[in-house]
Design a protein around this motif. Sequence first.
Motif, PDB file in Angstrom:
ATOM      1  N   SER A   1      -9.196   6.277   6.343  1.00 31.84           N
ATOM      2  CA  SER A   1      -7.733   6.176   6.356  1.00 31.84           C
ATOM      3  C   SER A   1      -7.199   5.105   5.410  1.00 31.84           C
ATOM      4  O   SER A   1      -5.991   5.036   5.185  1.00 31.84           O
ATOM      5  N   ASP A   2      -8.075   4.284   4.870  1.00 32.35           N
ATOM      6  CA  ASP A   2      -7.646   3.263   3.908  1.00 32.35           C
ATOM      7  C   ASP A   2      -7.493   3.827   2.500  1.00 32.35           C
ATOM      8  O   ASP A   2      -7.033   3.111   1.595  1.00 32.35           O
TER       9      ASP A   2
ATOM     10  N   GLN B   1       4.029   8.933   0.675  1.00 28.35           N
ATOM     11  CA  GLN B   1       4.810   7.982   1.446  1.00 28.35           C
ATOM     12  C   GLN B   1       5.336   6.886   0.532  1.00 28.35           C
ATOM     13  O   GLN B   1       4.955   6.787  -0.625  1.00 28.35           O
ATOM     14  N   GLY B   2       6.220   6.074   1.076  1.00 27.52           N
ATOM     15  CA  GLY B   2       6.726   4.931   0.336  1.00 27.52           C
ATOM     16  C   GLY B   2       5.752   3.770   0.405  1.00 27.52           C
ATOM     17  O   GLY B   2       4.732   3.838   1.075  1.00 27.52           O
ATOM     18  N   LEU B   3       6.090   2.719  -0.297  1.00 26.13           N
ATOM     19  CA  LEU B   3       5.252   1.530  -0.261  1.00 26.13           C
ATOM     20  C   LEU B   3       5.467   0.774   1.039  1.00 26.13           C
ATOM     21  O   LEU B   3       6.580   0.649   1.530  1.00 26.13           O
ATOM     22  N   GLN B   4       4.372   0.241   1.547  1.00 28.95           N
ATOM     23  CA  GLN B   4       4.415  -0.499   2.806  1.00 28.95           C
ATOM     24  C   GLN B   4       3.792  -1.872   2.588  1.00 28.95           C
ATOM     25  O   GLN B   4       2.745  -1.984   1.945  1.00 28.95           O
ATOM     26  N   LEU B   5       4.436  -2.896   3.105  1.00 24.61           N
ATOM     27  CA  LEU B   5       3.911  -4.247   2.922  1.00 24.61           C
ATOM     28  C   LEU B   5       2.658  -4.447   3.768  1.00 24.61           C
ATOM     29  O   LEU B   5       2.659  -4.216   4.971  1.00 24.61           O
ATOM     30  N   LEU B   6       1.578  -4.885   3.110  1.00 25.06           N
ATOM     31  CA  LEU B   6       0.328  -5.206   3.807  1.00 25.06           C
ATOM     32  C   LEU B   6       0.314  -6.658   4.247  1.00 25.06           C
ATOM     33  O   LEU B   6      -0.054  -6.975   5.376  1.00 25.06           O
ATOM     34  N   LEU B   7       0.660  -7.529   3.323  1.00 29.14           N
ATOM     35  CA  LEU B   7       0.660  -8.955   3.611  1.00 29.14           C
ATOM     36  C   LEU B   7       1.398  -9.699   2.510  1.00 29.14           C
ATOM     37  O   LEU B   7       1.681  -9.118   1.453  1.00 29.14           O
ATOM     38  N   LYS B   8       1.706 -10.956   2.793  1.00 33.08           N
ATOM     39  CA  LYS B   8       2.405 -11.762   1.796  1.00 33.08           C
ATOM     40  C   LYS B   8       2.005 -13.222   1.931  1.00 33.08           C
ATOM     41  O   LYS B   8       1.675 -13.687   3.030  1.00 33.08           O
TER      42      LYS B   8
ATOM     43  N   VAL C   1       0.850  -1.184   0.000  1.00 31.61           N
ATOM     44  CA  VAL C   1       0.000   0.000   0.000  1.00 31.61           C
ATOM     45  C   VAL C   1       0.888   1.236   0.000  1.00 31.61           C
ATOM     46  O   VAL C   1       1.954   1.253   0.618  1.00 31.61           O
ATOM     47  N   GLN C   2       0.445   2.234  -0.747  1.00 33.28           N
ATOM     48  CA  GLN C   2       1.154   3.508  -0.761  1.00 33.28           C
ATOM     49  C   GLN C   2       0.187   4.612  -0.364  1.00 33.28           C
ATOM     50  O   GLN C   2      -0.746   4.933  -1.116  1.00 33.28           O
ATOM     51  N   TYR C   3       0.392   5.174   0.806  1.00 32.48           N
ATOM     52  CA  TYR C   3      -0.390   6.323   1.235  1.00 32.48           C
ATOM     53  C   TYR C   3       0.202   7.581   0.593  1.00 32.48           C
ATOM     54  O   TYR C   3       1.376   7.590   0.211  1.00 32.48           O
ATOM     55  N   PRO C   4      -0.576   8.629   0.474  1.00 35.20           N
ATOM     56  CA  PRO C   4      -0.092   9.847  -0.184  1.00 35.20           C
ATOM     57  C   PRO C   4       1.227  10.321   0.404  1.00 35.20           C
ATOM     58  O   PRO C   4       1.398  10.393   1.624  1.00 35.20           O
TER      59      PRO C   4
END
Lengths: 118, 114
Positions: B84-85, B42-49, B37-40
């Motif tokens: 916030s999502d 910001q960098g990419l953040q791992l949600l799940l794998k 996920v990339q919030y405005p």
Amino acid sequence: EAGVTQFPSHSVIEKGQTVTLRCDPISGHDNLYWYRRVMGKEIKFLLHFVKESKQDESGMPNNRFLAERTGGTYSTLKVQPAELEDSGVYFCASSQVGTGSPLGDGYTFGSGTRLTVV
Amino acid sequence: AQSVTQLDSQVPVFEEAPVELRCNYSSSVSVYLFWYVQYPNQGLQLLLKYLSGSTLVKGINGFEAEFNKSQTSFHLRKPSVHISDTAEYFCAVSPPGGYQKVTFGTGTKLQVIP
């Protein structure tokens, strides 16, 4: 713990000029990756460093792009000369373990550098 | 070669409604699957794998995804979204082995409407 830092956050340059992007990975992370996203398209792999060595540079578009990683710490990505199609967001990511390791969370990404070539 | 398809470029959804973001992949070998996920600004953040094992994977912020090998899909779901999502979500694949490069989809912008 500081995250992955990229600068500048934005850069606007004219076609034909040179630009250097910098990435400071998380301290101790041996793996450093560069990715690029052209507007509206997928995020594409550029290259992968392990410490100071280029492990995989198969995604580098052409020889106008030069990546270095001094002493296995920070990395720079130079574009010389820049062309219009180089515009996009350049992401850097680092990891200590592999993306598939259950021990880690994969990559930690920086916020990216938005490059605009006019 | 591997590829990822995210058919929906934008998904608007009302707050507290459920959402599903679709992801299909193509690969001749087994894969690891990810959602970032990339919030405005910001960098990419791992949600799940998904690496192996249970096909239902739970991630952060109440998200979950289900790996379906026969349909080569890895759709992301959340039963009730919050403002916030609102962000852009990227599905990604990599070959197994850990240090392989990751192939991303084109992203899906989730817009949560109050």
